[in-house]
Each structure stands twice: as C-alpha cells, then as structure tokens.
Write an enzyme that holds these catalytic residues in place. Sequence first.
Site, PDB file in Angstrom:
ATOM      1  N   MET A 305      13.176  -9.117 -18.429  1.00 18.16           N
ATOM      2  CA  MET A 305      13.188  -8.866 -19.872  1.00 18.16           C
ATOM      3  C   MET A 305      12.158  -9.736 -20.582  1.00 18.16           C
ATOM      4  SD  MET A 305      15.090  -6.421 -20.614  1.00 18.16           S
ATOM      5  CE  MET A 305      15.288  -6.493 -22.382  1.00 18.16           C
ATOM      6  N   ASP A 324       9.683 -20.901 -18.909  1.00 17.65           N
ATOM      7  CA  ASP A 324      10.838 -20.848 -18.026  1.00 17.65           C
ATOM      8  C   ASP A 324      11.072 -22.273 -17.508  1.00 17.65           C
ATOM      9  OD1 ASP A 324      12.942 -20.012 -16.295  1.00 17.65           O
ATOM     10  OD2 ASP A 324      12.048 -18.012 -16.320  1.00 17.65           O
ATOM     11  N   VAL A 381      17.353 -15.455 -21.829  1.00 14.19           N
ATOM     12  CA  VAL A 381      17.887 -16.145 -20.648  1.00 14.19           C
ATOM     13  C   VAL A 381      19.187 -15.473 -20.213  1.00 14.19           C
ATOM     14  CG1 VAL A 381      16.824 -18.315 -21.346  1.00 14.19           C
ATOM     15  CG2 VAL A 381      19.195 -17.832 -21.972  1.00 14.19           C
ATOM     16  N   GLU A 383      22.759 -14.026 -19.525  1.00 18.47           N
ATOM     17  CA  GLU A 383      23.678 -13.485 -20.540  1.00 18.47           C
ATOM     18  C   GLU A 383      24.989 -14.255 -20.547  1.00 18.47           C
ATOM     19  OE1 GLU A 383      22.637 -11.375 -22.668  1.00 18.47           O
ATOM     20  OE2 GLU A 383      24.473 -10.814 -23.668  1.00 18.47           O
ATOM     21  N   LYS A 388      23.147 -19.803 -23.866  1.00 18.53           N
ATOM     22  CA  LYS A 388      22.316 -19.457 -25.030  1.00 18.53           C
ATOM     23  C   LYS A 388      22.479 -20.490 -26.153  1.00 18.53           C
ATOM     24  CE  LYS A 388      22.283 -14.487 -23.997  1.00 18.53           C
ATOM     25  NZ  LYS A 388      20.887 -14.344 -23.653  1.00 18.53           N
ATOM     26  N   GLU A 443      17.045  -3.172 -31.294  1.00 24.41           N
ATOM     27  CA  GLU A 443      18.139  -3.411 -32.256  1.00 24.41           C
ATOM     28  C   GLU A 443      17.916  -4.773 -32.902  1.00 24.41           C
ATOM     29  OE1 GLU A 443      21.575  -2.869 -29.671  1.00 24.41           O
ATOM     30  OE2 GLU A 443      22.208  -1.176 -30.868  1.00 24.41           O
ATOM     31  N   ASN A 481      25.438  -0.443 -27.301  1.00 24.01           N
ATOM     32  CA  ASN A 481      26.342  -0.811 -26.214  1.00 24.01           C
ATOM     33  C   ASN A 481      27.810  -0.706 -26.629  1.00 24.01           C
ATOM     34  OD1 ASN A 481      24.324  -1.156 -24.380  1.00 24.01           O
ATOM     35  ND2 ASN A 481      24.162  -3.370 -24.673  1.00 24.01           N
ATOM     36  N   TYR A 639      16.312   6.866 -28.672  1.00 29.29           N
ATOM     37  CA  TYR A 639      15.216   5.974 -28.255  1.00 29.29           C
ATOM     38  C   TYR A 639      15.652   4.910 -27.264  1.00 29.29           C
ATOM     39  CZ  TYR A 639      11.972   7.957 -31.604  1.00 29.29           C
ATOM     40  OH  TYR A 639      11.147   8.810 -32.276  1.00 29.29           O
TER      41      TYR A 639
END
Length: 697
Positions: A305, A324, A381, A383, A388, A443, A481, A639
């Site tokens: 991602m 990273d 990073v 999930e 986070k 989003e 989602n 989309y």
Amino acid sequence: MSPVVSYALHGNIGVISVDNAPVNALSHAVRSGIAEALTAAYSDASQAVIISCAGRTFIAGADITEFGKPPQEPSLPDLLEQLDNHPKITVAALHGTALGGGFETALSCNYRIALASAKVGLPEVKLGLLPGAGGTQRVPRLAGVEGAISLMTTGNPINAKKAAELSLVDRVVNGDDLVAQAVAYAEELVAANAPQKQARTAQITLTDSDRAMLNQQRTQLLKKTRGETAPQRIIDCIEAAAELGFEEGLRRERELFMECMADPQSAAMRHMFFAERAAAKINSLPKDTPIVDIQRVGIIGAGTMGGGIAMCFAQVGIHVTLVDMSEDAVKAGLDKIAKNYAISVSRGRFSEAQVASIMANITPSSSYQDLAEVDLVIEAVFENLAVKQEVFKTLDGICKPCAILASNTSYQNIDEIAAATSRPSSVLGMHFFSPANVMKLLEVVRGAESSDSIIATAMTVSKKIGKVPVLSGMCYGFIGNRMLRPYSREAALCLMEGATPAQIDGAMERWGMAMGPMAVGDLAGLDIGYKAREQLTEEQKGEPASYLVADRLVEAGRLGQKSGAGYYQYDPETRRRMDDPAVMEIVAATCAELGINRRTISDEEIVDRLTLALANEGAKILEDGIAQRASDIDVVYCYGYGFPRFKGGPMHNLEAVGIPRAVARMEEFASKLSAQNWQTAKTLQELSTNGGKLADV
Ligand code: T1G
C-alpha cells in the site's frame, strides 16, 4: 447571435466563436447560435467559415444536462446537416478536448486544424450511448474500421498527432494563437481553391478481415464490459457505415442512439458521470476554506500500500519521502515500485525517462526525522490501532505544526488515532484501495476534530493525484467496508445454505460485478478478515455461519491467491481459479456442526440477497450521516469495489429495481432467513410507503 456564440469577419474569413463555460457543451443556446452564424455566412463576404471556442476547450460534447428533457430545435443532427452542406469552406479549430458531439461537429466541417496539445474523442460509450450525430458514419469513412472501433468502443481520447494519422485532423499546429492560425489556414484553402471535402462522401468497404475484426470485437467487448449494450450497438453502426449509404447509415445510427438513450444502462452511466463530480463537493465546507498546497509528502510503510501511494504522488511531481523501519525494508519497497514501473514501460504506459523522473521524486528513508518538513504524512503501517497510535504520537513530535497527518487505515477509529496527537484537527483518514496506484477510489475520512481546511486539502490533492475522492464520516469500515460486511455475510450464508463458491461468484459476475465475493476474498487474502475478526467480540463477529468457513480455510493455510488456495485452487502460472472439493468438505462439516440443512439456492436469490444487503446498509449509512449523499455511495462501489457502472451503483440500482419491490423482498428475507440480518433501513421503509427519491433524503 446568442449570448454564448459570436460571429465576426476576419478579412474574408467568418469566425464563429462559442463561449459557453465550462466546457462549451452544445446546449440549445450554442446550437442556435451556431445555426444563426452559419445562416449569416450564406450571404456575407466570407469565403470560408471557422468554428472555434473560447475557454479551455473546444466543444466537449452535447449538453448532458439536457438529456431526458424535451428536445429543442435545432437538434444537433439538424445543425450538422446544415454545417455539412454549407456552401462555404468550413474549418474547425480544435484545442483542449474536442469530445462527443463536439468532435462530431468538427467532423462535419470540411477541414480540421488542431493544436498539438489538443485531444479528440468519442466518449459516448462511457455514458452508455453512441456518437449520435454522425460520428459512427463519418469516422469509419475517414479513419477506417479498426480506428473507428478503437475510438468509439474505448471512448478514450487520442492526441492530435494520432488523429492526423487517422485522417481525422488535417493540420496540427503549435502556439497559443489558434484562431489566427485557423484564419491563415482557411485563407490558404480559399487561395488554393481547395475542395469542400466531406467525410460523408469518403468511400468505405468492409474487407473480410474487417468483418472478422468486428465479430471478434463483439465477443471481446461483451466479455470485457460484462454486458454493456452500447458497445454492441456501436459495432452495428460501423457495419451500417460500410453496408448502407450515408443517409441510410445516419438513420440506423439515430435508431440505435435512441435505443441507447432509452436503455437503463445509459441512465445509470449518466448518473455515475454526475455522481463522480458531485462527490468532490463538500456541502458543509465554506467556499473560502483554505487549501494547503501539498508539495512534499511523507509515506510511512514501504509495503504494497505505501509503495502504491508513493507512486500516486511521485507521478504528479510531488516529492515523496518513503519511510520504513529499516533500510532493507525501504529498499524492498523501492524495488517493488521499480518493478511496477518496469511493467508499465513494457506496456508503453510510461517511457524510461518518465519513470526515471518519477523515481527521482521518491526519497527512501528509515528515519521519521526526515519527515520534519513535509506538508502531509500518510501512514500505511500494520492494521493495528496501538501501532498506528504510536506512529502518530511520534509524528506529532517531529512534523511541522501545519503538517497534515493522515492514516490509510481500512477500519481503525480515526478519532482514537487523532487522540494520540496534540493536533487532532490535523488528523484524518485517507483510505486508498489496493492496488493504490491503480484503484481510483479514495475515501477521505473525517474525524470528529478534523478541520475544514484539511478536508478540503485532502479532497483537492486526491483529485490532483488522479483519484476519485469521497468524503466519509467515522464509523467501522467507513462507507465501503461497512457495506461490505452484510454483502460478505450474505455470500457466506448462501455458501452454507446450499450454494458453492463458483455459483455465488458466477451469479454475481453474470449480473455485472467485476469479481464475485469469494474470489475477491481470495484476492485480498482471507487472513485479513481473519485478523480483523480476532479484534472483535463474539457479538461483533455476527453469526458463526457467516465466518466459520472462512476461518477454517485460513486455519488450514488456505489464505487465497497468496497461498495458492482459498475458496478456490489457483493455477500457479495463470492464477486461474478452479473449484476445489476440499472447500465443500469444510462447508459440509461446518453445516453439520451448526445443524444447517443445505438446499438449492437460485442465482436470483444470491443476487437479490447480496445487492439488497449492500443497498440496505447504504441507506443506514445515509441515515447515520456517514455519507453526504446516496450518489457518493454509488461512486464508492463503482470505483472501489467493481460494482458495474451500467447499474449506476448500489443506490441507483435500488431505485431502478424499485424501492417498494426491494423492501418487499427484504421483508421476505426477514421472515424466511433472518429477522436480525434483514432489518430494513427506516429511510427505505419511508420511501417505500410515501414515495420519493434517495437524492431527496
Ligand atoms: N454536458 C454538460 N456538462 C458537462 C459536460 C457535458 N458534456 N462535460 C462536463 N460538464 C460539466 C461537469 O459536470 C462539471 O460541472 C464541469 O463541466 C467541469 O467538468 C450527440 C450524445 C470535458 C474532459 O462525455 O469528459 O456528445 O461539476 O469536472 O475534469 O454524440 O468534463 O463544475 O458543475 O469533468 O476538466 C459526450 C464529458 C457527451 C464529455 C473536462 N461528451 N465531459 O474534464 O472537468 S454525449 C462527454 C468530460 C454526446 C453526441 C453525444 C470532462 C472534460 P460542475 P469536469 P474536467
């Protein structure tokens, strides 16, 4: 003249100038103005007539806002008939994007001069239509069958150079004085006593290979578009161009155009055109909301991602610091990006030089300190909320005070992430979809304290990187989602109750979805859902029948494509999916354990359960104020989730099906399947009882 069309003589050349912002669409006023100017030119001193446009582009098409309204004379075909038969030499001066009816207007002129930067195209197919003003008859006569097929069935524009190669443009020029150059060109034509060449008189014959190509295209297009009808009618028109005289061919084109116009597919695709543009508008934002100029971006996480997100920004010239935890990790991320671009170069999408300049925009780093001066950081990073929160706490201490801190999280609570910082008003979600450098949906997730300015900035920069941004409020799963959960639940229950993965996916793909739900799960990785469920309570997980098979597949090492098997077995070379009896053994064992007796389930039930579960949750999202409008939800699904544009998105499709009928079907599911799962949204109950449209909710 009409207020949007002027006409004046430049020496002995008449110049018609259209000025109808924003894209010089062929509104009634424009058509009338051009007709009046052409009539004036019959008897004035002009020896040639130019059609040009002010603003950023030549005419970009018929005025889509007029579709569905009572026609007003002159119609475009009538106007182009007048233009095609004009006694003076006619020249179209093209700049910007001459599209649709605009390009058809140019094709009805004797000659076309274009700026090298101009593009021409016939994108009607993207609206479920076909070029309805002679384009399907003129283009094959000028560009040949193959050129016509490509231009009209892809709907993609071509540049002036390519158009000239196809004999669609006669002269390509540079400079910013197009009208002056067009006048000079017209004078040259007059001096040379040039013929009034007409596309309509150009000869066209269908060779055997042309016929073979047309038949092959029919099959390919049906498969590629998953059932769109406009491309098939375009092929019909091209055949008519070759087999009928021009006038007869025009009549056939008109007939098929009207079929397209009346087709629900076109209504759906026109809805999507405006829905995408509406999504970019934030109702609550004051017009003068300050927008930060994003020049430097930091991406945290050089994985799939993060790398994809880095590509989005680097490709538009925005500098990226890709961070990273170790130099090896960042290098691996850069290598993956380089591999992606190598594929793009091999496919001709980018040149080596372009890739080199894009890669120069990406600076690798293994230190957050290198993010001190960036304008925007996007975290991508692992999930996990705690991870986070730690990242954002660190960023808060390093990044400049006005830096915007965004999370690419798919599910985590933006407010809880923001609470880890001293700047919650600078924190929001920017949820990209994998692969981030390909998928257009983004989003933009507004936290409770996200400021207007960072929301406006995120929407603006999202468009700059070629995304289609949709604003979402904060809830579990945001818009896409959150809706995916009942959709996936119903797919899993259909599997338990009697269907197979192939039947479920086949039913949804025959209906129009790009990929069925089981295949999507295998593509994304079944372990993602498995890990997400680990963080949920038993109650939050829902009924065991909706996830036990997926859990057991993961526990058996069947993660999906990444492990070679999930709901399907995958060919290691082609990645083609194959039914696997082992999966149905797991299903049968789980059914026995849960006391579920399997039954025959129809494709119709599968489609109804999945599409209604989706739309019902969409209605609840509207009720909760998470989405600004129903059409935003349609944009998210078309989309970001492969929902067919020719169905217009889950909410448009619901209204096309009919809300009363949909509510009745959901009530049937509530009584036959599960009252818990099928609680119809209040909005839908009200609309079903009182009438009205979702757009008015
Ligand atoms: N009609 C009416 N409004 C239009 C329009 C159109 N054709 N094209 C754009 N707009 C509006 C759009 O809604 C937006 O409005 C604003 O212009 C800026 O657009 C007989 C039947 C030209 C490449 O399909 O592809 O001709 O949101 O945000 O990104 O055969 O607009 O500001 O209120 O998209 O710079 C065929 C559609 C019609 C072209 C510019 N033509 N337009 O992109 O700006 S059918 C098309 C575009 C036809 C004939 C058939 C793009 C653009 P608002 P934008 P952009």
